[in-house]
Design a protein around this motif. Structure first.
Motif, PDB file in Angstrom:
ATOM      1  N   HIS A 107       0.837  -1.203   0.000  1.00  0.00           N
ATOM      2  CA  HIS A 107       0.000   0.000   0.000  1.00  0.00           C
ATOM      3  C   HIS A 107       0.874   1.256   0.000  1.00  0.00           C
ATOM      4  O   HIS A 107       2.095   1.182   0.149  1.00  0.00           O
ATOM      5  CB  HIS A 107      -0.895   0.033   1.242  1.00  0.00           C
ATOM      6  CG  HIS A 107      -2.114  -0.797   1.117  1.00  0.00           C
ATOM      7  ND1 HIS A 107      -2.089  -2.154   0.880  1.00  0.00           N
ATOM      8  CD2 HIS A 107      -3.426  -0.455   1.181  1.00  0.00           C
ATOM      9  CE1 HIS A 107      -3.323  -2.619   0.816  1.00  0.00           C
ATOM     10  NE2 HIS A 107      -4.161  -1.602   0.990  1.00  0.00           N
ATOM     11  N   ARG A 108       0.213   2.378  -0.124  1.00  0.00           N
ATOM     12  CA  ARG A 108       0.831   3.672   0.109  1.00  0.00           C
ATOM     13  C   ARG A 108      -0.046   4.394   1.122  1.00  0.00           C
ATOM     14  O   ARG A 108      -1.277   4.340   1.044  1.00  0.00           O
ATOM     15  CB  ARG A 108       0.930   4.529  -1.162  1.00  0.00           C
ATOM     16  CG  ARG A 108       1.859   3.977  -2.225  1.00  0.00           C
ATOM     17  CD  ARG A 108       3.309   3.908  -1.721  1.00  0.00           C
ATOM     18  NE  ARG A 108       4.216   3.371  -2.717  1.00  0.00           N
ATOM     19  CZ  ARG A 108       4.567   2.100  -2.818  1.00  0.00           C
ATOM     20  NH1 ARG A 108       4.067   1.207  -1.984  1.00  0.00           N
ATOM     21  NH2 ARG A 108       5.419   1.706  -3.740  1.00  0.00           N
ATOM     22  N   LEU A 109       0.572   5.055   2.065  1.00  0.00           N
ATOM     23  CA  LEU A 109      -0.121   5.902   3.019  1.00  0.00           C
ATOM     24  C   LEU A 109      -0.071   7.309   2.436  1.00  0.00           C
ATOM     25  O   LEU A 109       1.012   7.859   2.223  1.00  0.00           O
ATOM     26  CB  LEU A 109       0.575   5.854   4.381  1.00  0.00           C
ATOM     27  CG  LEU A 109      -0.059   6.670   5.482  1.00  0.00           C
ATOM     28  CD1 LEU A 109      -1.440   6.131   5.829  1.00  0.00           C
ATOM     29  CD2 LEU A 109       0.831   6.664   6.708  1.00  0.00           C
ATOM     30  N   VAL A 110      -1.231   7.858   2.149  1.00  0.00           N
ATOM     31  CA  VAL A 110      -1.306   9.186   1.546  1.00  0.00           C
ATOM     32  C   VAL A 110      -1.621  10.198   2.649  1.00  0.00           C
ATOM     33  O   VAL A 110      -2.593  10.030   3.396  1.00  0.00           O
ATOM     34  CB  VAL A 110      -2.386   9.237   0.440  1.00  0.00           C
ATOM     35  CG1 VAL A 110      -2.488  10.637  -0.150  1.00  0.00           C
ATOM     36  CG2 VAL A 110      -2.085   8.205  -0.645  1.00  0.00           C
ATOM     37  N   LEU A 111      -0.788  11.223   2.755  1.00  0.00           N
ATOM     38  CA  LEU A 111      -0.995  12.322   3.689  1.00  0.00           C
ATOM     39  C   LEU A 111      -1.461  13.528   2.889  1.00  0.00           C
ATOM     40  O   LEU A 111      -0.867  13.855   1.853  1.00  0.00           O
ATOM     41  CB  LEU A 111       0.299  12.670   4.418  1.00  0.00           C
ATOM     42  CG  LEU A 111       0.840  11.576   5.338  1.00  0.00           C
ATOM     43  CD1 LEU A 111       2.287  11.867   5.708  1.00  0.00           C
ATOM     44  CD2 LEU A 111      -0.015  11.488   6.575  1.00  0.00           C
TER      45      LEU A 111
END
Length: 169
Positions: free
Chosen positions: A138-142
């Motif tokens: 996954h990618r954690l999007v901020l």
């Protein structure tokens, strides 16, 4: 006094263990949207979190194999929509692979920064993407919140035990 363990039998960490534990965790349901090169994209998320009040920031996770990932990977801004208990069908549409998410059954409009905004939600935000952090598959999007509206009607939609549900009184 004798202590007894209510912890059960521990299992080694695995994707199934993580899924099994999080089925017991009730989570709010959101739809994340963005403008893509070929049109609007969106997906249902239960990973939405408030990160910071100053500056106002949120985060969400997205799988790198998700159909929305290529657009989210390039988007400068995203829309975040908190769904109401009356929107189970909308949540299911945005969660279903291959669904026409922005078809005739979805009421939406183009919002600030070209972000698709869903109509009839209890609350929405537009955020400027600040970072995309690798996190396994996954990618954690901020995203820093730049605009929003918390005044929509309805009680929140929840996800628990693998299905959409509502708060009980």
């Amino acid at each position: 006094m004798t202590a007894t363990s209510d912890l059960g039998t521990p299992r080694l960490a695995s994707p199934e263990l993580l899924r099994s534990v999080f089925r017991r965790h009730a989570a709010g349901v959101a739809v994340i949207t963005a403008r893509g090169a070929a049109g609007p994209v969106g997906f249902t998320a239960t990973s939405l979190t408030s990160v910071s009040a100053a500056p106002p920031m949120i985060s969400f996770g997205i799988g790198t194999g998700a159909s929305s990932w290529p657009a989210i990977a390039e988007a400068g801004h995203v829309g975040v929509h908190i769904l109401g208990e009356h929107q189970q069908d909308l949540a299911a549409t945005f969660a279903r692979s291959g669904a026409d998410r922005f078809g005739p059954s979805t009421a939406w409009r183009e919002g600030p920064e070209g972000v698709p905004l869903l109509d009839g939600v209890p609350a929405w935000l537009v955020g400027r993407v600040a970072a995309r952090v690798p996190a396994g598959d996954h990618r954690l999007v901020l995203a820093e919140v730049v605009l929003g509206d918390p005044t929509g009607a309805g009680r929140p939609l929840l996800y628990h035990q693998g299905r959409f549900t509502a708060l009980r009184d």
